[in-house]
Motif scaffolding. Structure first.
Motif, PDB file in Angstrom:
ATOM      1  N   HIS A 132       0.919  -1.263   0.383  1.00  0.00           N
ATOM      2  CA  HIS A 132      -0.261   0.479  -0.287  1.00  0.00           C
ATOM      3  C   HIS A 132       1.319   1.487  -0.053  1.00  0.00           C
ATOM      4  CE1 HIS A 132      -3.876   2.672   0.835  1.00  0.00           C
ATOM      5  NE2 HIS A 132      -4.152   2.351   0.286  1.00  0.00           N
ATOM      6  N   VAL A 133       1.304   1.585  -1.111  1.00  0.00           N
ATOM      7  CA  VAL A 133       2.033   2.818  -1.651  1.00  0.00           C
ATOM      8  C   VAL A 133       1.591   4.028  -0.424  1.00  0.00           C
ATOM      9  CG1 VAL A 133       2.715   4.517  -2.325  1.00  0.00           C
ATOM     10  CG2 VAL A 133       2.890   1.982  -3.386  1.00  0.00           C
ATOM     11  N   GLN A 134       0.000   5.059  -0.328  1.00  0.00           N
ATOM     12  CA  GLN A 134      -0.794   5.773  -0.369  1.00  0.00           C
ATOM     13  C   GLN A 134      -0.355   4.957   1.607  1.00  0.00           C
ATOM     14  OE1 GLN A 134      -4.376   5.622   1.131  1.00  0.00           O
ATOM     15  NE2 GLN A 134      -4.447   7.405   0.000  1.00  0.00           N
ATOM     16  N   VAL A 135      -1.147   4.949   2.147  1.00  0.00           N
ATOM     17  CA  VAL A 135      -1.022   3.994   3.464  1.00  0.00           C
ATOM     18  C   VAL A 135       0.931   4.176   4.221  1.00  0.00           C
ATOM     19  CG1 VAL A 135      -1.107   3.394   5.500  1.00  0.00           C
ATOM     20  CG2 VAL A 135      -2.778   3.849   3.423  1.00  0.00           C
ATOM     21  N   GLY A 136       1.643   2.843   3.359  1.00  0.00           N
ATOM     22  CA  GLY A 136       3.027   3.520   3.338  1.00  0.00           C
ATOM     23  C   GLY A 136       4.154   4.250   3.374  1.00  0.00           C
ATOM     24  N   CYS A 163      -1.599   1.530  -5.489  1.00  0.00           N
ATOM     25  CA  CYS A 163      -0.421   2.258  -5.828  1.00  0.00           C
ATOM     26  C   CYS A 163      -0.672   4.064  -6.948  1.00  0.00           C
ATOM     27  CB  CYS A 163       0.242   1.730  -7.200  1.00  0.00           C
ATOM     28  SG  CYS A 163      -0.340   1.030  -8.399  1.00  0.00           S
ATOM     29  N   GLY A 164      -2.384   3.803  -7.341  1.00  0.00           N
ATOM     30  CA  GLY A 164      -3.207   5.102  -7.946  1.00  0.00           C
ATOM     31  C   GLY A 164      -3.335   6.137  -6.753  1.00  0.00           C
ATOM     32  N   SER A 165      -3.892   6.987  -7.262  1.00  0.00           N
ATOM     33  CA  SER A 165      -3.891   8.357  -6.513  1.00  0.00           C
ATOM     34  C   SER A 165      -5.390   8.828  -5.712  1.00  0.00           C
ATOM     35  CB  SER A 165      -3.513   9.789  -6.794  1.00  0.00           C
ATOM     36  OG  SER A 165      -1.959   9.279  -7.740  1.00  0.00           O
ATOM     37  N   GLY A 166      -6.098   7.096  -6.058  1.00  0.00           N
ATOM     38  CA  GLY A 166      -7.037   7.877  -4.973  1.00  0.00           C
ATOM     39  C   GLY A 166      -7.406   6.867  -4.034  1.00  0.00           C
ATOM     40  N   PRO A 167      -8.011   7.407  -2.707  1.00  0.00           N
ATOM     41  CA  PRO A 167      -9.002   8.229  -2.909  1.00  0.00           C
ATOM     42  C   PRO A 167      -8.588   9.422  -2.520  1.00  0.00           C
ATOM     43  CG  PRO A 167      -9.401   7.158  -0.929  1.00  0.00           C
ATOM     44  CD  PRO A 167      -8.209   6.052  -1.267  1.00  0.00           C
ATOM     45  N   ILE A 192      -3.218  -4.502  -9.673  1.00  0.00           N
ATOM     46  CA  ILE A 192      -2.902  -2.940  -9.996  1.00  0.00           C
ATOM     47  C   ILE A 192      -4.340  -2.721  -9.032  1.00  0.00           C
ATOM     48  CG2 ILE A 192      -2.845  -0.741 -10.802  1.00  0.00           C
ATOM     49  CD1 ILE A 192      -0.295  -1.876 -11.170  1.00  0.00           C
ATOM     50  N   ALA A 193      -4.654  -2.069  -7.883  1.00  0.00           N
ATOM     51  CA  ALA A 193      -5.876  -2.257  -7.445  1.00  0.00           C
ATOM     52  C   ALA A 193      -7.098  -0.910  -7.773  1.00  0.00           C
ATOM     53  CB  ALA A 193      -5.305  -2.421  -5.518  1.00  0.00           C
ATOM     54  N   HIS A 194      -7.594  -1.465  -7.853  1.00  0.00           N
ATOM     55  CA  HIS A 194      -9.386  -0.433  -7.681  1.00  0.00           C
ATOM     56  C   HIS A 194      -8.207   0.102  -9.711  1.00  0.00           C
ATOM     57  CE1 HIS A 194      -9.795   0.321  -3.294  1.00  0.00           C
ATOM     58  NE2 HIS A 194      -8.210   0.504  -3.442  1.00  0.00           N
ATOM     59  N   MET A 195      -8.214  -0.565  -9.878  1.00  0.00           N
ATOM     60  CA  MET A 195      -7.620  -0.446 -11.272  1.00  0.00           C
ATOM     61  C   MET A 195      -6.980   0.295 -11.596  1.00  0.00           C
ATOM     62  SD  MET A 195      -9.963  -2.018 -13.737  1.00  0.00           S
ATOM     63  CE  MET A 195      -9.680  -1.523 -14.837  1.00  0.00           C
TER      64      MET A 195
END
Length: 291
Positions: A132-136, A163-167, A192-195
């Motif tokens: 989880h790039v965002q949380v990590g 790795c996407g920028s959402g949410p 790729i999670a969440h497309m």
């Protein structure tokens, strides 16, 4: 939407079961903190209200998921700081041992010693990793992960990566860090999670260049996600083109709607029954060598 929809969905398609590659089972104290964060509508959620539909005890959640006809799922865990991943992996290994329909899941973080516990997880038969790039809050190309990416490329183990920028965007989210990573490790089996929301087009471009890049549908196409990060209409054709590389994911239990709505959101894309059968069962069965 009543969850009876799930039963009808499976019957219409003749699906033997659903394989859900994006579900969260965690140590109780960790899950309670995650739910507490969702209750605050914090910045990592884009400050959106996010009620948890399936806020139940672990055994109730397992019964619910199996009641939907889910035959295989994951226990996606992820660290937000050093010295956390190894014990999360110990918990996940124990959970998989006592929950045969859960794919043995592990995680990692850029820290000293990461090579050792990832190697140990692989030796123990881990089936999938979660990043989880965002949380990590780390760059996936961090030099501390060089050996790890090499091991995972050689083993072919799928890595579900948010790795996407959402949410909400982070310093290291978006397609550029992943493109850089794939230039160095082109055979990584990234899911790729969440497309890749909201950078759908850029991540689809990466999939066009790298045959081992996959996607999961987690929360995509639902009313909740479409209100904030709508999937572009002009990319619908590529959903069909990549029909063999898209896996169903739900984010159960942390979803603000019913499980049935996640499936109905796929069905209303009108990409055909064969596409739905592949996404909801066949593709994951192939990737994870499941019946």
């Amino acid at each position: 939407m009543n969850d009876e929809y799930v039963t009808g969905f499976r019957a219409r398609l003749g699906l033997p079961s659903i394989i859900d590659v994006h579900t969260h089972f965690m140590p109780e104290q960790v899950l309670r903190k995650v739910w507490g964060y969702f209750d605050t509508s914090g910045p990592l959620l884009g400050h959106r209200e996010w009620p948890i539909t399936y806020r139940d005890e672990e055994q109730v959640r397992l019964k619910t998921l199996r009641g939907f006809g889910v035959s295989a799922f994951t226990s996606l865990v992820y660290p937000h700081r050093p010295d956390m991943a190894a014990w999360l992996n110990e918990w996940s290994a124990d959970f998989a041992a006592r929950t045969p329909d859960c794919l043995h899941t592990a995680t990692f973080y850029p820290e000293h010693g990461v090579d050792s516990y990832v190697e140990a997880a692989l030796a123990a038969g881990v089936r999938v990793f979660k990043v989880h790039v965002q949380v990590g809050h780390f760059h996936p190309g961090d030099p501390l992960l060089n050996e790890v990416w090499g091991m995972l490329q050689d083993s072919g183990t799928p890595i579900i990566i948010h790795c996407g920028s959402g949410p909400a965007a982070g310093e290291f989210t978006g397609p550029e860090p992943i493109a850089e990573l794939l230039r160095r490790f082109p055979r990584l089996r990234l899911v790729i999670a969440h497309m890749g929301a909201p950078e759908y087009s850029q991540f689809l471009d990466l999939a066009a260049d790298y045959d081992d890049v996959l996607f999961d549908t987690t929360m995509n196409f639902t009313d909740f996600f479409e209100a904030a990060d709508p999937f572009p209409i002009h990319e619908r054709a590529r959903l069909r083109d990549f029909g063999d590389r898209i896996l169903f994911g739900s984010d159960f239990p942390n979803i603000p709607y019913t499980y049935g709505h996640a499936l109905q959101s796929l069905e209303r894309l009108e990409l055909g029954d064969d596409w739905l059968r592949r996404v909801c069962h066949g593709n994951a069965a192939r990737v994870f060598a499941l019946p």
